[in-house]
Design a protein around this motif. Sequence first.
Motif, mmCIF file in Angstrom:
data_model
loop_
_atom_site.group_PDB
_atom_site.id
_atom_site.type_symbol
_atom_site.label_atom_id
_atom_site.label_comp_id
_atom_site.label_asym_id
_atom_site.label_seq_id
_atom_site.Cartn_x
_atom_site.Cartn_y
_atom_site.Cartn_z
ATOM 1 N N ILE A 144 0.859 -1.190 0.000
ATOM 2 C CA ILE A 144 0.000 0.000 0.000
ATOM 3 C C ILE A 144 0.894 1.239 0.000
ATOM 4 O O ILE A 144 1.896 1.283 0.725
ATOM 5 N N ALA A 145 0.523 2.230 -0.804
ATOM 6 C CA ALA A 145 1.218 3.524 -0.816
ATOM 7 C C ALA A 145 0.172 4.621 -0.689
ATOM 8 O O ALA A 145 -0.899 4.543 -1.310
ATOM 9 N N ILE A 146 0.482 5.643 0.096
ATOM 10 C CA ILE A 146 -0.438 6.758 0.332
ATOM 11 C C ILE A 146 0.160 8.037 -0.265
ATOM 12 O O ILE A 146 1.315 8.366 -0.012
ATOM 13 N N ASP A 147 -0.639 8.738 -1.056
ATOM 14 C CA ASP A 147 -0.287 10.083 -1.514
ATOM 15 C C ASP A 147 -1.099 11.046 -0.657
ATOM 16 O O ASP A 147 -2.297 11.262 -0.904
ATOM 17 N N HIS A 148 -0.452 11.608 0.372
ATOM 18 C CA HIS A 148 -1.182 12.465 1.310
ATOM 19 C C HIS A 148 -1.564 13.802 0.687
ATOM 20 O O HIS A 148 -2.466 14.487 1.187
ATOM 21 N N LEU A 149 -0.883 14.191 -0.390
ATOM 22 C CA LEU A 149 -1.205 15.459 -1.039
ATOM 23 C C LEU A 149 -2.438 15.322 -1.928
ATOM 24 O O LEU A 149 -3.348 16.156 -1.888
ATOM 25 N N SER A 150 -2.482 14.273 -2.724
ATOM 26 C CA SER A 150 -3.611 14.077 -3.647
ATOM 27 C C SER A 150 -4.744 13.302 -3.006
ATOM 28 O O SER A 150 -5.795 13.135 -3.643
ATOM 29 N N ARG A 151 -4.556 12.802 -1.787
ATOM 30 C CA ARG A 151 -5.544 12.011 -1.061
ATOM 31 C C ARG A 151 -5.894 10.747 -1.840
ATOM 32 O O ARG A 151 -7.059 10.407 -2.067
ATOM 33 N N LEU A 152 -4.827 10.023 -2.238
ATOM 34 C CA LEU A 152 -4.970 8.812 -3.036
ATOM 35 C C LEU A 152 -4.322 7.628 -2.320
ATOM 36 O O LEU A 152 -3.374 7.786 -1.547
ATOM 37 N N MET A 153 -4.824 6.443 -2.624
ATOM 38 C CA MET A 153 -4.237 5.198 -2.135
ATOM 39 C C MET A 153 -3.947 4.291 -3.326
ATOM 40 O O MET A 153 -4.807 4.106 -4.201
ATOM 41 N N PHE A 154 -2.746 3.735 -3.356
ATOM 42 C CA PHE A 154 -2.352 2.793 -4.394
ATOM 43 C C PHE A 154 -2.049 1.451 -3.724
ATOM 44 O O PHE A 154 -1.538 1.406 -2.606
ATOM 45 N N TRP A 155 -2.329 0.352 -4.401
ATOM 46 C CA TRP A 155 -1.972 -0.951 -3.836
ATOM 47 C C TRP A 155 -1.655 -1.954 -4.940
ATOM 48 O O TRP A 155 -2.091 -1.827 -6.077
ATOM 49 N N THR A 156 -0.840 -2.917 -4.557
ATOM 50 C CA THR A 156 -0.485 -4.017 -5.456
ATOM 51 C C THR A 156 -1.284 -5.252 -5.059
ATOM 52 O O THR A 156 -1.630 -5.436 -3.898
ATOM 53 N N ASP A 157 -1.536 -6.103 -6.022
ATOM 54 C CA ASP A 157 -2.245 -7.360 -5.785
ATOM 55 C C ASP A 157 -1.500 -8.454 -6.534
ATOM 56 O O ASP A 157 -1.492 -8.478 -7.766
ATOM 57 N N SER A 158 -0.873 -9.365 -5.770
ATOM 58 C CA SER A 158 -0.008 -10.359 -6.410
ATOM 59 C C SER A 158 -0.780 -11.549 -6.962
ATOM 60 O O SER A 158 -0.193 -12.390 -7.640
ATOM 61 N N ILE A 159 -2.066 -11.668 -6.648
ATOM 62 C CA ILE A 159 -2.880 -12.710 -7.264
ATOM 63 C C ILE A 159 -3.593 -12.160 -8.496
ATOM 64 O O ILE A 159 -3.615 -12.796 -9.553
ATOM 65 N N MET A 160 -4.133 -10.971 -8.391
ATOM 66 C CA MET A 160 -4.766 -10.333 -9.544
ATOM 67 C C MET A 160 -3.724 -9.813 -10.528
ATOM 68 O O MET A 160 -4.050 -9.476 -11.670
ATOM 69 N N ASP A 161 -2.458 -9.726 -10.072
ATOM 70 C CA ASP A 161 -1.354 -9.229 -10.898
ATOM 71 C C ASP A 161 -1.675 -7.848 -11.466
ATOM 72 O O ASP A 161 -1.623 -7.613 -12.681
ATOM 73 N N GLN A 162 -1.966 -6.922 -10.556
ATOM 74 C CA GLN A 162 -2.295 -5.577 -11.000
ATOM 75 C C GLN A 162 -1.997 -4.568 -9.907
ATOM 76 O O GLN A 162 -1.758 -4.921 -8.755
ATOM 77 N N ILE A 163 -2.014 -3.293 -10.319
ATOM 78 C CA ILE A 163 -1.850 -2.168 -9.411
ATOM 79 C C ILE A 163 -3.069 -1.285 -9.578
ATOM 80 O O ILE A 163 -3.447 -0.934 -10.701
ATOM 81 N N GLU A 164 -3.688 -0.929 -8.443
ATOM 82 C CA GLU A 164 -4.904 -0.133 -8.480
ATOM 83 C C GLU A 164 -4.712 1.165 -7.711
ATOM 84 O O GLU A 164 -3.785 1.301 -6.903
ATOM 85 N N VAL A 165 -5.647 2.084 -7.950
ATOM 86 C CA VAL A 165 -5.663 3.360 -7.243
ATOM 87 C C VAL A 165 -7.105 3.665 -6.847
ATOM 88 O O VAL A 165 -8.053 3.228 -7.516
ATOM 89 N N SER A 166 -7.285 4.394 -5.753
ATOM 90 C CA SER A 166 -8.609 4.859 -5.342
ATOM 91 C C SER A 166 -8.422 6.084 -4.470
ATOM 92 O O SER A 166 -7.306 6.454 -4.112
ATOM 93 N N LYS A 167 -9.530 6.712 -4.120
ATOM 94 C CA LYS A 167 -9.470 7.750 -3.089
ATOM 95 C C LYS A 167 -9.183 7.069 -1.749
ATOM 96 O O LYS A 167 -9.297 5.843 -1.613
#
Length: 1186
Positions: free
Chosen positions: A963-986
């Motif tokens: 999990i990575a947090i962008d405190h300036l843009s108020r975003l959250m990013f995460w990796t998923d090693s089963i879905m093999d993808q990287i996602e973003v959300s608020k």
Amino acid sequence: MLAWVHVALALTAAALDRSDLFHFGPEAGDLRLEPGSDRTHELRLDRKLYFFDGAFESVYINTNGFISMAKPPAESDYLGQMPASFGLAAAFMGDLDTSDGIGKVYFRQDSSASVLQRINEHISQAFPAEDEVEPTHAFIVTWENVAVNGESGRGDGTRNTFQLVVASMESASYAILLYPSDGLQFHLTNIGDESKPVEVGFSKGLVKGWFSWSTTQGPYYRITTDDVESIQSLTQQTNSGRQGLWVFEIGTSSFFTSITPGQVSEISPGAKNIYTEEAYSDETVIYDKDPLANETYPEDLLVVYREESYPEEPSPEINYPEEASSEAPLRPVDTSQFQPNYPHPRRQPENPQVLVVNEDDLEIDVFSYDYERCANSRQKCSSFADCRDYSGGFCCHCRPGFYGDGRDCVAEGKPQRMNGKVNGRVYVGNSPTALELNNHDLHSYVVANDGRAYVAISAIPDTLGPCLQPLASLGGVIGWAFALEQPGYHNGFSVVGGRFTRQAEVSFHSSNEKLTITQEFMGINEHDHLVVNTWLEGRLPEIPPGATVQINPYTEIYQYSRNVITSSSNRDYTITLPDSTVQTRSYHWKQTITYQSCEFSEAAWSPHSTQQLNVDQIFVMYDAGNQLIRYAMSNKIGSIHNIVPEQNPCYTGRHGCDSNAMCRAGTGTQFTCECAGGYTGDGRTCYEVEQGVDHCLRGSHDCDIPERARCRYTGGSSYVCACLTGFSGDGHSCQDIDECQPGRCHQDATCYNNQGSFTCQCHLGFHGNGFQCITDSEREKTPCEKHRESALAASAPTTFFLFSHRPTPQFVPTCDPYGAYEPTQCFPHAGQCWCVDRNGQEIQGTRSGDGSRPSCIDHGISPPLVGPTPRPDVSPPTPGTNLLFAQSGKIEHIPLDGYSMKKEEARTLLHVPDKVVIAVAFDCVEKMVYWSDITEPAISRVSLQGGQPTTLIKTDLGSPEGIAIDHLSRLMFWTDSIMDQIEVSKLDGSYRRVLFDEDLINPRPIVADPNNGRLYWADWNRDGPKIEMANMDGTDRTILVSENLGLPNGLTYDPLSRILCWADAGTRKVECVDPYSRYRKKVVEGIQYAFAVVSYGKSLFYTDWRREAIITIDRMAEKETDSFLPQRRSKPYGITTTYPQCPPGVNYCSANNGGCSHLCLPRPGGLTCQCPDTEDASCVERGHNL
């Protein structure tokens, strides 16, 4: 029947004789050092020697009674001038001489089995808790009949003989010092014009200081003092259980803390190994036939356990110093050697480490010692125990209604559960191939009020299962631990608690097979289950499939001495083969149980040195269909003598009380049943209490006052006490932390500690918040100063043409040197004074009209603060930077003091039972902690200040591991090693969008650079590990590093230096790279198994699976500097930092969401407005280049 009863520890405490030295001389293959004084020979080693935190491939042997890690200078540079400037191990260092041919110095390297076995015995005896002693190499140095230099020709017989053995293992080295009883005939040597005592100890020598061009004296561990009597005691005392024999751990390959002495200081002069032959009857009481096999087997033990129900949580080894024997009134080698410190980690020495420092660098007393007291150690006791202080330390005692050793306490009458793993290598019959056991589940259930114990081990193959049937003793130790107690006797858990090690050897009589069983009991976990790990090694007689085994009742004598319990017995069993043929066999059983008691109170000691365990109603079965081996037995502990058995049903176990009840014995055969804690009923039938009591809401908790601690309700009738920020303790008793450490405030400021916080205040002539101070010429005027300046201007006389005008007198406020309103303000013209608040407003009722000054207090601070008042426009932030790390079903935190971990204040931040927390991240704006759980799976968050956790995302997840947090843009990013993808959300989990779903195999760590709108992540794909980067909007994806990677599990980004670092469990390195210049640099190598890493200033902190620890690395010095072992040992996962203020910075999405309707994703030089993957007609996608 006769039995050999072990009645004493196997500590050979008789004085050491010369014949007890390791074999030496030409016939042993020794080389001889050149005769003379101050002669040196370099010995190139076949294996590395670990000394302090270094590894050495050669040593230098010197006439003067020492070996060194570097070629020593002339003796005038070190004799009498200890500690030396070079690394050395001094066995008996003084001005010695062998020039007359009588004295000799022999040395050799030796890896023979006999020598290594003897070394193994010495180390194991000195360190009873060390279970992996496997020396692979040794060198032996013997100083025989050496004389004082200048007196070798006198022939008066004053000569010394002593020996140093240095043994190395795969990851550590040990020194063994041997001093025969007649071997030390002199204790002083001539140095210059004086006779001075010899030196015995270990010195690291000079080490580099903070600056590469400076050096400071490294640690120096002294065994003797300047007192001659301490040198004489070398032949009379010990730390290994044998007079004159001393053992020390002197270095390790991983993080090294200090020289560690042996832990067996008790000696009994003249004692030998004592076995007493006593006659006793092996008659057992015959009960009516009522085998446990006919009872209902606990339902949850019939299940085939194929998945890990609970994570392994080994506890750290705890060792308590032994008491010096009262039978040996010898002067201690060092009076501080046996200072009690209960409890303390295995690696902390009982002897003090004398740290030599430059007086100009530190102002500390290196000889001051802290006794641990209940005030700051209460948390080391069970929550069902009371802590009591004694003269030497503290002990934990279970409260009424509970039993155990105080560290682990369980409720009387309550059934007990155990979980663990079984591993090992077992041969069957004459088979040359071993059957491997890998993490097989062991589950046990004990009905404590009648001594019945059930054990089940899962996934046992048909080739091994039938052969394990005779080993009911696999669960026998569990039966002993919770055996039904006869009056005045104690079961195992009452004596040793839940943390002990059991080593057993089974010898089968007819076929000579042997099997070793090692079981490590590691205390009670958060599920209230006892944790045990079992290892099997050896050979079993073959029993064919389909055969059944019946074990006859037996008795077993347990011998108790402090910290060691031994027992032995013979077991008979009958095998019924599938063709109904019956065979009778037997085996001999002997075992040793080691544990750590509290020596400060005799109440912790069993009143009986000998007790007998009676085991009957034994049932064993191999369930081939479910591949389960099951054992059941009934256990009672009592006297070894033939006495009339107790007839009270509470002692026979035939009372009819509910399994969740206690049986209370009355007179004769009278008894009552009483439901255990957490249950209600008449005792014959007990029901679990469903409705708990919220003691936090009710105010019936025992947490400290609200100003210092917080009570948190955890369900049922349970709650957790935790000290507030700025206080330390267990939550029941909290003490203020003195945060005023060097470097806390600005160099031109003074730090003032107060309850739960601190204040930084700039010195005279400077202004600021105390963290930043500027001079008068740089600062802006305060409200008081502006007010004063305005009033003075209004009061100044004016001249109009040739006439002067004197205005009406005006009130002019008084400001303190820091620009704040003085608490007392006066108007001399009116003869009045009054008090003001921080804003200069008059406090009603304080004005005096008689010219006197009221006693005013500045209400902006807590009286009576000594020193200057803070500026009125400054509110210092809540201090504290913390490390957060995930471990099993919880998130722990460790406060940081600068770059140092305040280990004693580490505690659990959040319990999330039955979850496996992997990633943790922190939002510095809202002070929220985010984590991922791979069991549900889900991503959740909770406020750092408390409250209930909130699940943000729990759908369309596979294994979220970063999990990575962008405190300036108020975003959250995460990796998923089963879905093999990287996602973003608020940050609330809304507006989910997949950024990358191609060319990803095992993405795990991910970090954000909010200021520049960049993302970095690592993929530990075995076939092509890589570290990649991209803009946060998904553009400009680039491989940053792909060469010389193994398992890049951990990744961290330092926004100040703009350096990206990673920890690689494959290459065992920590490395860094500048993402812009691509310059790559190795920081350290030789790490164990890193999982996650986080940067904080010059330090890197990483979690290590193999060491089960948090490790600190100084990135600038390129070395490991510290480590922290959590109290509950298990694999640590993600790690992050929390800090009171966000780092400065902005990006294109930090204001008004960049003008986007949904997702604003920043990138260098602009932003992109994007829509979530779910359709939303109101969403508008567009890009901006700014």
